[in-house]
Design an enzyme around this catalytic site. Structure first.
Site, PDB file in Angstrom:
ATOM      1  N   SER A  88      16.188  10.651 -37.915  1.00 53.33           N
ATOM      2  CA  SER A  88      17.143  11.230 -39.237  1.00 53.33           C
ATOM      3  C   SER A  88      16.570  10.240 -40.474  1.00 53.33           C
ATOM      4  O   SER A  88      16.570   9.613 -40.087  1.00 53.33           O
ATOM      5  CB  SER A  88      18.117  11.707 -37.964  1.00 53.33           C
ATOM      6  OG  SER A  88      19.329  12.288 -39.276  1.00 53.33           O
ATOM      7  N   HIS A 102      16.799  16.026 -47.154  1.00 49.85           N
ATOM      8  CA  HIS A 102      17.207  15.681 -45.872  1.00 49.85           C
ATOM      9  C   HIS A 102      16.496  15.803 -44.336  1.00 49.85           C
ATOM     10  O   HIS A 102      15.555  17.120 -45.147  1.00 49.85           O
ATOM     11  CB  HIS A 102      18.987  15.952 -45.455  1.00 49.85           C
ATOM     12  CG  HIS A 102      18.636  16.605 -43.893  1.00 49.85           C
ATOM     13  ND1 HIS A 102      18.534  17.534 -43.185  1.00 49.85           N
ATOM     14  CD2 HIS A 102      19.105  15.473 -43.153  1.00 49.85           C
ATOM     15  CE1 HIS A 102      18.708  17.295 -41.715  1.00 49.85           C
ATOM     16  NE2 HIS A 102      19.169  15.838 -41.336  1.00 49.85           N
ATOM     17  N   ASN A 104      14.758  15.878 -40.569  1.00 50.84           N
ATOM     18  CA  ASN A 104      15.201  14.990 -39.011  1.00 50.84           C
ATOM     19  C   ASN A 104      13.736  16.042 -37.958  1.00 50.84           C
ATOM     20  O   ASN A 104      13.795  16.923 -38.037  1.00 50.84           O
ATOM     21  CB  ASN A 104      16.319  15.705 -38.812  1.00 50.84           C
ATOM     22  CG  ASN A 104      16.630  15.684 -36.661  1.00 50.84           C
ATOM     23  OD1 ASN A 104      16.917  16.439 -36.290  1.00 50.84           O
ATOM     24  ND2 ASN A 104      16.969  14.500 -36.992  1.00 50.84           N
ATOM     25  N   ARG A 106      13.074  16.055 -33.588  1.00 52.50           N
ATOM     26  CA  ARG A 106      13.464  15.075 -32.704  1.00 52.50           C
ATOM     27  C   ARG A 106      12.806  15.592 -31.355  1.00 52.50           C
ATOM     28  O   ARG A 106      12.139  16.790 -31.248  1.00 52.50           O
ATOM     29  CB  ARG A 106      15.387  15.386 -32.720  1.00 52.50           C
ATOM     30  CG  ARG A 106      15.697  17.063 -32.970  1.00 52.50           C
ATOM     31  CD  ARG A 106      16.948  16.785 -33.413  1.00 52.50           C
ATOM     32  NE  ARG A 106      16.755  18.369 -33.232  1.00 52.50           N
ATOM     33  CZ  ARG A 106      17.007  18.856 -34.763  1.00 52.50           C
ATOM     34  NH1 ARG A 106      16.443  18.120 -35.427  1.00 52.50           N
ATOM     35  NH2 ARG A 106      16.886  20.265 -34.319  1.00 52.50           N
ATOM     36  N   GLY A 259      27.207   7.519 -30.220  1.00 52.70           N
ATOM     37  CA  GLY A 259      26.222   7.322 -30.312  1.00 52.70           C
ATOM     38  C   GLY A 259      26.378   6.231 -31.467  1.00 52.70           C
ATOM     39  O   GLY A 259      27.694   6.006 -31.943  1.00 52.70           O
ATOM     40  N   ARG A 260      25.519   5.393 -32.323  1.00 52.83           N
ATOM     41  CA  ARG A 260      26.122   4.561 -33.033  1.00 52.83           C
ATOM     42  C   ARG A 260      26.808   4.329 -34.031  1.00 52.83           C
ATOM     43  O   ARG A 260      26.173   5.724 -35.229  1.00 52.83           O
ATOM     44  CB  ARG A 260      25.328   3.831 -33.717  1.00 52.83           C
ATOM     45  CG  ARG A 260      25.236   2.185 -34.414  1.00 52.83           C
ATOM     46  CD  ARG A 260      24.468   1.518 -34.954  1.00 52.83           C
ATOM     47  NE  ARG A 260      24.317   0.423 -35.297  1.00 52.83           N
ATOM     48  CZ  ARG A 260      24.215  -0.033 -36.275  1.00 52.83           C
ATOM     49  NH1 ARG A 260      23.508   0.529 -37.334  1.00 52.83           N
ATOM     50  NH2 ARG A 260      24.813  -1.376 -37.092  1.00 52.83           N
ATOM     51  N   ILE A 261      28.082   4.732 -34.754  1.00 54.09           N
ATOM     52  CA  ILE A 261      28.559   5.467 -35.804  1.00 54.09           C
ATOM     53  C   ILE A 261      27.943   5.180 -37.130  1.00 54.09           C
ATOM     54  O   ILE A 261      27.881   5.415 -37.877  1.00 54.09           O
ATOM     55  CB  ILE A 261      30.156   5.288 -35.631  1.00 54.09           C
ATOM     56  CG1 ILE A 261      31.254   5.518 -34.697  1.00 54.09           C
ATOM     57  CG2 ILE A 261      31.078   5.753 -36.941  1.00 54.09           C
ATOM     58  CD1 ILE A 261      31.237   7.188 -34.115  1.00 54.09           C
ATOM     59  N   GLU A 262      28.018   3.850 -37.039  1.00 53.97           N
ATOM     60  CA  GLU A 262      27.187   3.845 -38.788  1.00 53.97           C
ATOM     61  C   GLU A 262      26.157   4.393 -38.718  1.00 53.97           C
ATOM     62  O   GLU A 262      25.754   4.463 -39.796  1.00 53.97           O
ATOM     63  CB  GLU A 262      26.918   1.971 -38.366  1.00 53.97           C
ATOM     64  CG  GLU A 262      27.740   0.981 -38.622  1.00 53.97           C
ATOM     65  CD  GLU A 262      29.444   1.741 -40.230  1.00 53.97           C
ATOM     66  OE1 GLU A 262      28.568   1.118 -41.282  1.00 53.97           O
ATOM     67  OE2 GLU A 262      30.179   1.675 -39.781  1.00 53.97           O
ATOM     68  N   SER A 263      25.057   4.535 -38.319  1.00 55.32           N
ATOM     69  CA  SER A 263      24.093   5.021 -37.823  1.00 55.32           C
ATOM     70  C   SER A 263      24.940   6.576 -38.631  1.00 55.32           C
ATOM     71  O   SER A 263      23.037   7.330 -39.165  1.00 55.32           O
ATOM     72  CB  SER A 263      22.720   4.989 -36.758  1.00 55.32           C
ATOM     73  OG  SER A 263      22.605   3.474 -36.788  1.00 55.32           O
TER      74      SER A 263
END
Length: 300
Positions: A88, A102, A104, A106, A259-263
């Site tokens: 992404s 943007h 993505n 997947r 999931g990882r918030i920062e990502s």
């Protein structure tokens, strides 16, 4: 298939980040590796405060484990396990004459409790969000999207362009997020398309990304702009934030699967404005953009 596609997005991440670094000429991507406690992890790459790119992320992840209850309800299944991987990216340029982009790509698998594969699909796309509308840029972006689609099915472009216009629609604002591109999801095996065929289509679109976006950046990155134009960019970025936090399925999936918030939130721009009841000057370029966003058009 999952190993094959994960290898592909690792390579694609390398290709895209190296090209964008060269284009920026100043900033480099910072890389973080992270692990998800329930299974899997990812590799995030973020660029900030560059000569061209104010903020951007090109992230890959591969996560697996028990499908969270909220997602079981969404898919209408019980006691399922899953594997999901994807790339992404969101790029916010500094110059308001350069559009945000943007993309993505997947892949998703679902298993029963015996570990048997019971469902699998591809999804993805790429879309453009300008602040000042250059028609030739929108036409270029859509032409590359159409070329990628036409190699696999003559109906794909019109179908997935329409899905993109429908998906990236800020319902509460009654306007499109940008000028669209491609959006497709739940691409499963059929009589005419095997999973291998879908893999070939997905990677075709992924490989087209740089050709679709980089020439636009090169053409616009050194154009002059005013503080007022920068303010408009930040106001429009606010709409981008609203869409991602209210409507975007990828953001919601990441938040619901721990999931990882920062990502997940790397898609948010660093400088944004929300101006009360803002309206552009009649007959201005800003108003022209809003008219196009209110009624998506065919670019090619």
């Amino acid at each position: 298939m999952k190993d094959k596609f994960y290898a592909y997005i690792q390579q694609l991440q390398d290709t895209i980040t190296s090209k964008l670094e060269a284009l920026d000429g100043t900033a480099k991507f910072r890389e973080d590796h992270w692990e998800r406690p329930e299974g899997g992890g990812g590799r995030s790459r973020v660029i900030e405060n560059g000569a061209v790119f104010e903020k951007g992320g090109v992230n890959i992840s591969a996560v697996h484990g028990a499908l969270p209850q909220s997602m079981q309800n969404y898919f209408g299944v019980k006691d399922a396990d899953f594997f999901a991987c994807g790339l992404s990216l969101v790029i916010h340029p500094k110059n308001p004459m350069v559009p945000t982009v943007h993309a993505n790509w997947r892949y998703f698998e679902m298993y029963n409790k015996e570990g048997k594969l019971v469902d699998q699909w591809f999804g993805g796309g790429q879309d453009l969000t300008p602040y000042y509308l250059f028609d030739e840029d929108a036409k270029h972006f859509h032409t590359i999207c159409k070329n990628a689609c036409d190699k696999h099915n003559p109906d794909f472009y019109s179908t997935y362009k329409a899905k993109c216009d429908d998906y990236f629609w800020n319902t509460h604002r009654n306007e499109a997020r940008g000028v669209g591109g491609l959006f497709y999801d739940y691409c499963k095996a059929t009589k005419t398309m095997s999973m291998e065929d879908w893999y070939n289509f997905e990677t075709e679109v992924g490989n087209s990304f740089l050709e679709a976006y980089v020439p636009i950046v090169e053409k616009r990155k050194d154009l002059p702009y005013t503080k007022e134009q920068r303010d408009w960019q930040e106001i429009r970025r606010g709409r981008y934030v609203e869409f991602n936090l209210v409507h975007d399925k990828g953001t919601l999936f990441g938040l619901k699967t721990n999931g990882r918030i920062e990502s997940i939130l790397m898609s948010l721009p660093p400088h944004v404005q929300w101006v009360y009841d803002h309206h552009p000057v009649k007959g201005s370029e800003e108003e022209r953009l809003l008219k196009v966003l209110a009624q998506p058009k065919d670019w090619v």
